[in-house]
Design a protein around this motif. Structure first.
Motif, mmCIF file in Angstrom:
data_model
loop_
_atom_site.group_PDB
_atom_site.id
_atom_site.type_symbol
_atom_site.label_atom_id
_atom_site.label_comp_id
_atom_site.label_asym_id
_atom_site.label_seq_id
_atom_site.Cartn_x
_atom_site.Cartn_y
_atom_site.Cartn_z
ATOM 1 N N CYS A 188 11.391 7.990 0.579
ATOM 2 C CA CYS A 188 10.101 7.288 0.568
ATOM 3 C C CYS A 188 8.978 8.320 0.680
ATOM 4 C CB CYS A 188 10.043 6.275 1.718
ATOM 5 S SG CYS A 188 8.699 5.100 1.518
ATOM 6 N N CYS A 195 13.081 4.396 -4.752
ATOM 7 C CA CYS A 195 13.409 3.106 -4.145
ATOM 8 C C CYS A 195 14.843 2.665 -4.442
ATOM 9 C CB CYS A 195 12.427 2.046 -4.633
ATOM 10 S SG CYS A 195 10.732 2.439 -4.189
ATOM 11 N N CYS A 198 17.173 3.583 -1.713
ATOM 12 C CA CYS A 198 16.692 3.375 -0.341
ATOM 13 C C CYS A 198 17.378 2.190 0.337
ATOM 14 C CB CYS A 198 15.180 3.150 -0.385
ATOM 15 S SG CYS A 198 14.478 2.800 1.232
ATOM 16 N N CYS A 204 11.973 -4.503 0.953
ATOM 17 C CA CYS A 204 10.693 -3.796 0.864
ATOM 18 C C CYS A 204 9.686 -4.560 0.001
ATOM 19 C CB CYS A 204 10.925 -2.395 0.291
ATOM 20 S SG CYS A 204 9.395 -1.455 0.193
HETATM 21 S S1 SF4 Z 1 12.127 0.727 -1.109
HETATM 22 FE FE1 SF4 Z 1 10.267 0.712 0.079
HETATM 23 S S2 SF4 Z 1 10.747 1.927 1.875
HETATM 24 FE FE2 SF4 Z 1 12.319 2.363 0.354
HETATM 25 S S3 SF4 Z 1 11.582 4.144 -0.792
HETATM 26 FE FE3 SF4 Z 1 10.848 2.367 -1.872
HETATM 27 S S4 SF4 Z 1 8.816 1.991 -1.050
HETATM 28 FE FE4 SF4 Z 1 9.868 3.316 0.387
#
Ligand code: SF4
Length: 322
Positions: A188, A195, A198, A204
């Protein structure tokens, strides 16, 4: 959050920076030291140049508390933000004087937070990492993740802490908090977050346009100008130990109001601090009589605790002497 916590643990085991030395010690002193060093400095720099030498010189809280400030500042030289070193030293002194032999950091956040230089985040980090308490940590990377998960452009500290407390994995606060910092550093990221990899992806709210969160603040840094005088006597340079709040305790060249007419201009150095940029015009004055208490050779100056800007001034002087 249970399945998210599971994903985070899994991610941390596979991709986390589990080999960092401060993540593989149970010593609260070493963990606290790493937290303070990492406040304004990158992991790579702390790891390669500062963490181990500092611990070798001051292996315990007691050793740090009994050391002269000069020696502590010398080990901190180049890391900047010297108040961190002074507060580490002050805290070690307080605990050593209060507890005697083998002093220890308190484990309670309310007690940690009363010690010099320990703010809410450092207290929480020590509590979570050294004493495995179920509390969240909050640093720039974590703030960014929280803002993005909740699609918040602006978030005040209170709201962020509340969210962080609700989200923390109470069973595994160590792994959760370390993972949060690693996810912020590797996935992030400020620009082009990844994402798809993640563990928060499924919940999110900001993932469709993550770079909108949090809103970027524009910052202009003012420039301060200063005249610096290098007083030279018998081929030695005058330095004084700073007494003011800024760079207190470090040795440095004199800042002056107006350069002497007889002084020779040798050049300019600049240095950027967090809140301002410093531009120093440097002058050299060969004294007939000594006017200062302390004069040193360049080699001796290298042994003193001096700031980055004074180091630049010394190098400028040495260049002009070639
Ligand atoms: S999903 Fe959300 S928390 Fe994860 S990297 Fe992407 S923006 Fe960041």
């Amino acid at each position: 959050m249970r399945s998210i916590h599971r994903k985070i643990r899994h991610w941390y085991t596979r991709y986390g920076r589990t080999d960092l030395p401060w993540r593989n010690t149970a010593d609260p002193y070493a963990i606290w030291l790493s937290e303070v060093m990492l406040q304004q400095t990158q992991v790579k720099t702390v790891l390669e140049r500062y963490y181990f030498p500092f611990l070798e010189k001051f292996p315990t809280l007691e050793a740090l508390g009994n050391a002269p400030l000069d020696e502590v500042l010398k080990m901190w030289e180049g890391l900047g933000y010297y108040n961190r070193a002074k507060n580490l030293h002050k805290t070690a002194q307080i605990l050593t004087q209060a507890q005697g032999a083998a002093p220890a950091l308190p484990s309670k956040i309310e007690e940690l937070i009363k010690l010099p230089g320990i703010g809410k985040n450092t207290a929480n980090a020590v509590a979570a990492f050294a004493f495995r308490q179920p509390v969240p940590v909050m640093e720039a990377n974590v703030r960014r993740i929280l803002c993005r998960i909740h699609a918040m452009k602006d978030a005040d500290e209170k709201a962020l802490w509340q969210i962080a407390c609700e989200m923390v994995d109470r069973q595994n606060p160590f792994e959760y908090n370390q993972a949060m910092m690693d996810i912020g550093a590797t996935l992030c990221t400020s620009k082009t977050p990844r994402c798809e990899a993640c563990p928060f992806e499924s919940i999110c709210q900001g993932k469709s346009d993550p770079e909108r969160y949090p809103r970027k603040k524009r910052r202009t840094v003012p420039t301060k100008e200063q005249y610096i005088m290098i007083n030279l006597y018998n081929n030695k340079l005058a330095l004084s130990q700073r007494q003011g709040k800024f760079l207190h305790g470090l040795w440095g060249f004199d800042a002056i109001e107006v350069p002497l007419c007889a002084a020779e201009e040798v050049g300019e150095v600049t240095h950027t601090y967090t809140h301002f940029k410093l531009r120093c015009k440097v002058y050299l004055y060969d004294e007939l009589e000594p006017t200062h208490d302390h004069y040193f050779t360049p080699e001796q100056i290298r042994q003193l605790a001096i700031s980055k800007v004074d180091e630049k001034i010394l190098n400028l002087y040495l260049d002009t002497m070639k």
